[in-house]
Design an enzyme around this catalytic site. Sequence first.
Site, PDB file in Angstrom:
ATOM      1  N   SER A 186       0.822  -1.224   0.000  1.00 18.84           N
ATOM      2  CA  SER A 186       0.000   0.000   0.000  1.00 18.84           C
ATOM      3  C   SER A 186       0.846   1.261   0.000  1.00 18.84           C
ATOM      4  O   SER A 186       1.818   1.384   0.755  1.00 18.84           O
ATOM      5  CB  SER A 186      -0.919   0.025   1.222  1.00 18.84           C
ATOM      6  OG  SER A 186      -1.585   1.284   1.267  1.00 18.84           O
TER       7      SER A 186
ATOM      8  N   LYS B 258     -13.484  -4.415   1.544  1.00 19.35           N
ATOM      9  CA  LYS B 258     -14.373  -3.277   1.274  1.00 19.35           C
ATOM     10  C   LYS B 258     -15.856  -3.620   1.449  1.00 19.35           C
ATOM     11  O   LYS B 258     -16.637  -2.765   1.873  1.00 19.35           O
ATOM     12  CB  LYS B 258     -14.134  -2.737  -0.144  1.00 19.35           C
ATOM     13  CG  LYS B 258     -12.774  -2.060  -0.302  1.00 19.35           C
ATOM     14  CD  LYS B 258     -12.622  -1.459  -1.698  1.00 19.35           C
ATOM     15  CE  LYS B 258     -11.190  -0.994  -1.914  1.00 19.35           C
ATOM     16  NZ  LYS B 258     -11.007  -0.345  -3.220  1.00 19.35           N
TER      17      LYS B 258
ATOM     18  N   ASN C 290     -14.404   2.292   1.197  1.00 20.60           N
ATOM     19  CA  ASN C 290     -12.938   2.367   1.325  1.00 20.60           C
ATOM     20  C   ASN C 290     -12.496   3.423   2.335  1.00 20.60           C
ATOM     21  O   ASN C 290     -11.305   3.574   2.577  1.00 20.60           O
ATOM     22  CB  ASN C 290     -12.283   2.627  -0.037  1.00 20.60           C
ATOM     23  CG  ASN C 290     -12.404   4.076  -0.461  1.00 20.60           C
ATOM     24  OD1 ASN C 290     -13.350   4.764  -0.076  1.00 20.60           O
ATOM     25  ND2 ASN C 290     -11.452   4.547  -1.231  1.00 20.60           N
TER      26      ASN C 290
ATOM     27  N   GLY D  67     -14.694  -5.156 -17.752  1.00 24.87           N
ATOM     28  CA  GLY D  67     -14.799  -5.753 -16.425  1.00 24.87           C
ATOM     29  C   GLY D  67     -16.106  -5.380 -15.753  1.00 24.87           C
ATOM     30  O   GLY D  67     -16.666  -4.299 -16.029  1.00 24.87           O
TER      31      GLY D  67
ATOM     32  N   GLY E 196     -16.624  -6.257 -12.151  1.00 23.87           N
ATOM     33  CA  GLY E 196     -16.454  -6.577 -10.734  1.00 23.87           C
ATOM     34  C   GLY E 196     -16.665  -5.356  -9.862  1.00 23.87           C
ATOM     35  O   GLY E 196     -17.270  -4.356 -10.278  1.00 23.87           O
TER      36      GLY E 196
ATOM     37  N   ARG F 196     -22.673 -11.357 -15.726  1.00 20.60           N
ATOM     38  CA  ARG F 196     -22.252 -10.491 -14.618  1.00 20.60           C
ATOM     39  C   ARG F 196     -22.392  -9.014 -15.006  1.00 20.60           C
ATOM     40  O   ARG F 196     -22.787  -8.181 -14.177  1.00 20.60           O
ATOM     41  CB  ARG F 196     -20.799 -10.817 -14.272  1.00 20.60           C
ATOM     42  CG  ARG F 196     -20.464 -10.562 -12.844  1.00 20.60           C
ATOM     43  CD  ARG F 196     -19.108 -11.108 -12.490  1.00 20.60           C
ATOM     44  NE  ARG F 196     -18.690 -10.546 -11.224  1.00 20.60           N
ATOM     45  CZ  ARG F 196     -17.428 -10.441 -10.839  1.00 20.60           C
ATOM     46  NH1 ARG F 196     -16.458 -10.884 -11.627  1.00 20.60           N
ATOM     47  NH2 ARG F 196     -17.129  -9.920  -9.674  1.00 20.60           N
TER      48      ARG F 196
ATOM     49  N   TYR G 172      -1.862  -0.065 -11.498  1.00 19.63           N
ATOM     50  CA  TYR G 172      -0.644   0.716 -11.702  1.00 19.63           C
ATOM     51  C   TYR G 172       0.551  -0.113 -11.242  1.00 19.63           C
ATOM     52  O   TYR G 172       0.421  -1.049 -10.441  1.00 19.63           O
ATOM     53  CB  TYR G 172      -0.685   2.066 -10.971  1.00 19.63           C
ATOM     54  CG  TYR G 172      -0.553   1.944  -9.476  1.00 19.63           C
ATOM     55  CD1 TYR G 172      -1.666   1.690  -8.694  1.00 19.63           C
ATOM     56  CD2 TYR G 172       0.689   2.058  -8.852  1.00 19.63           C
ATOM     57  CE1 TYR G 172      -1.552   1.551  -7.335  1.00 19.63           C
ATOM     58  CE2 TYR G 172       0.812   1.916  -7.485  1.00 19.63           C
ATOM     59  CZ  TYR G 172      -0.308   1.662  -6.730  1.00 19.63           C
ATOM     60  OH  TYR G 172      -0.187   1.520  -5.386  1.00 19.63           O
TER      61      TYR G 172
ATOM     62  N   GLN H 210      -8.405   9.066  -4.918  1.00 16.64           N
ATOM     63  CA  GLN H 210      -9.236   8.520  -3.828  1.00 16.64           C
ATOM     64  C   GLN H 210      -8.666   8.882  -2.464  1.00 16.64           C
ATOM     65  O   GLN H 210      -9.408   9.124  -1.517  1.00 16.64           O
ATOM     66  CB  GLN H 210      -9.474   7.004  -3.973  1.00 16.64           C
ATOM     67  CG  GLN H 210      -8.252   6.081  -3.907  1.00 16.64           C
ATOM     68  CD  GLN H 210      -7.715   5.871  -2.491  1.00 16.64           C
ATOM     69  OE1 GLN H 210      -8.465   5.948  -1.521  1.00 16.64           O
ATOM     70  NE2 GLN H 210      -6.427   5.646  -2.383  1.00 16.64           N
TER      71      GLN H 210
HETATM   72  P1  ATR Z   1     -12.524  -6.165  -8.720  1.00 11.48           P
HETATM   73  O1  ATR Z   1     -13.193  -6.034  -7.386  1.00 11.48           O
HETATM   74  O2  ATR Z   1     -11.121  -5.682  -8.784  1.00 11.48           O
HETATM   75  O3  ATR Z   1     -13.354  -5.618  -9.838  1.00 11.48           O
HETATM   76  P2  ATR Z   1     -13.390  -8.861  -9.284  1.00 11.48           P
HETATM   77  O4  ATR Z   1     -14.705  -8.581  -8.671  1.00 11.48           O
HETATM   78  O5  ATR Z   1     -12.684 -10.139  -8.999  1.00 11.48           O
HETATM   79  O6  ATR Z   1     -12.339  -7.740  -8.940  1.00 11.48           O
HETATM   80  O7  ATR Z   1     -13.558  -8.710 -10.868  1.00 11.48           O
HETATM   81  C1  ATR Z   1     -12.535  -8.956 -11.752  1.00 11.48           C
HETATM   82  C2  ATR Z   1     -12.995  -8.557 -13.151  1.00 11.48           C
HETATM   83  O8  ATR Z   1     -11.917  -8.785 -14.068  1.00 11.48           O
HETATM   84  C3  ATR Z   1     -14.162  -9.369 -13.664  1.00 11.48           C
HETATM   85  O9  ATR Z   1     -14.946  -8.552 -14.514  1.00 11.48           O
HETATM   86  C4  ATR Z   1     -13.469 -10.484 -14.458  1.00 11.48           C
HETATM   87  O10 ATR Z   1     -14.267 -11.069 -15.462  1.00 11.48           O
HETATM   88  P3  ATR Z   1     -15.293 -12.265 -15.079  1.00 11.48           P
HETATM   89  O11 ATR Z   1     -16.446 -11.632 -14.364  1.00 11.48           O
HETATM   90  O12 ATR Z   1     -15.654 -12.857 -16.375  1.00 11.48           O
HETATM   91  O13 ATR Z   1     -14.500 -13.206 -14.194  1.00 11.48           O
HETATM   92  C5  ATR Z   1     -12.358  -9.691 -15.082  1.00 11.48           C
HETATM   93  N1  ATR Z   1     -11.206 -10.481 -15.504  1.00 11.48           N
HETATM   94  C6  ATR Z   1     -10.264 -11.051 -14.713  1.00 11.48           C
HETATM   95  N2  ATR Z   1      -9.323 -11.666 -15.457  1.00 11.48           N
HETATM   96  C7  ATR Z   1      -9.674 -11.477 -16.755  1.00 11.48           C
HETATM   97  C8  ATR Z   1      -9.101 -11.857 -18.003  1.00 11.48           C
HETATM   98  N3  ATR Z   1      -7.980 -12.575 -18.061  1.00 11.48           N
HETATM   99  N4  ATR Z   1      -9.734 -11.493 -19.129  1.00 11.48           N
HETATM  100  C9  ATR Z   1     -10.866 -10.778 -19.071  1.00 11.48           C
HETATM  101  N5  ATR Z   1     -11.458 -10.375 -17.937  1.00 11.48           N
HETATM  102  C10 ATR Z   1     -10.873 -10.722 -16.787  1.00 11.48           C
END
Ligand code: ATR
Length: 262
Positions: free
Chosen positions: A15, A66, A87, A126, A128, A155, A216, A243
């Site tokens: 961190s 979080k 956070n 993404g 997530g 998702r 980063y 942030q």
């Molecule tokens: P965070 O809280 O950082 O968003 P997370 O909830 O684990 O972490 O989400 C990770 C995201 O990265 C998800 O959207 C994941 O896609 P899936 O929902 O299909 O798993 C995406 N992700 C991780 N590795 C990936 C890869 N190699 N290619 C494409 N998407 C990826």
Amino acid sequence: MTKQFAVIGNPIEQSRSPELHHAFAAKTGVDLHYKKILAPLDGFENVAKDFFAHNGVGMNVTVPFKEQAFALCDQLTERAKIAKAVNTLWMQDGKLYGDNTDGQGLVAAIQALDWNLENSRILILGAGGATRGVIYPLVQAGAQQIVIANRTLARAEQLVDDLKDAVPQAELKAIGLDQLTGEFDLVINATSASLTGDTLQLPESLVFHHAYEMAYGKPSSFLDQAKQRQIPSTDGFGMLVGQAIEAFSIWNGVKPELKDFL
Ligand code: ATR
């Protein structure tokens, strides 16, 4: 008296929050100490409560706590409620308050680059927690259309369903990561691909004018492709600083200038 702050996570060694908050303090004249706390994976609640019971003023929360921090709070800001993740914690009138400053951190970092968000079309890779946290602040900053592309389409669809009522002024859309096409002002990589060293392949039919990588300090195939296309691009250091500035300003009532710390 020196005000006590901390960031809690597991792992936590990486961190950069303590150095950032100490730099803000030096610039603004606030007397504070900010430390890292490694909590056991099953120990977040006890460690956080103990910190505030011993005169802790404010705490940042990072992976993987979080959502637990969100559940622990007595009071939440609107953006924390929408993010379903916290956070930034502090005590006020005997109650534990929670905010989520990640999204505003991203917005501030983008604005510091002079990239326009007003009426913008944004593609987020993404679906997530990282994506969930930034949609509301991006729309508040003027984003008009946000397309969420995820490897697992369901998702992304779920996220759009969850968030569409919170941002009625914008168009939200879910697509599969294999359906990337069209033209966007900005593409944000919010996948964890760069963190795990995975490659993302952006097709030629996807046209975009700015690229923001949330990670980063890691090699990023996403940023490599943006550089090959010679479009403006950056990693997520500005978001990290942004942030932290938001949290600092909530706790200390004074807001450092982002540009001074990039
Ligand atoms: P965070 O809280 O950082 O968003 P997370 O909830 O684990 O972490 O989400 C990770 C995201 O990265 C998800 O959207 C994941 O896609 P899936 O929902 O299909 O798993 C995406 N992700 C991780 N590795 C990936 C890869 N190699 N290619 C494409 N998407 C990826």
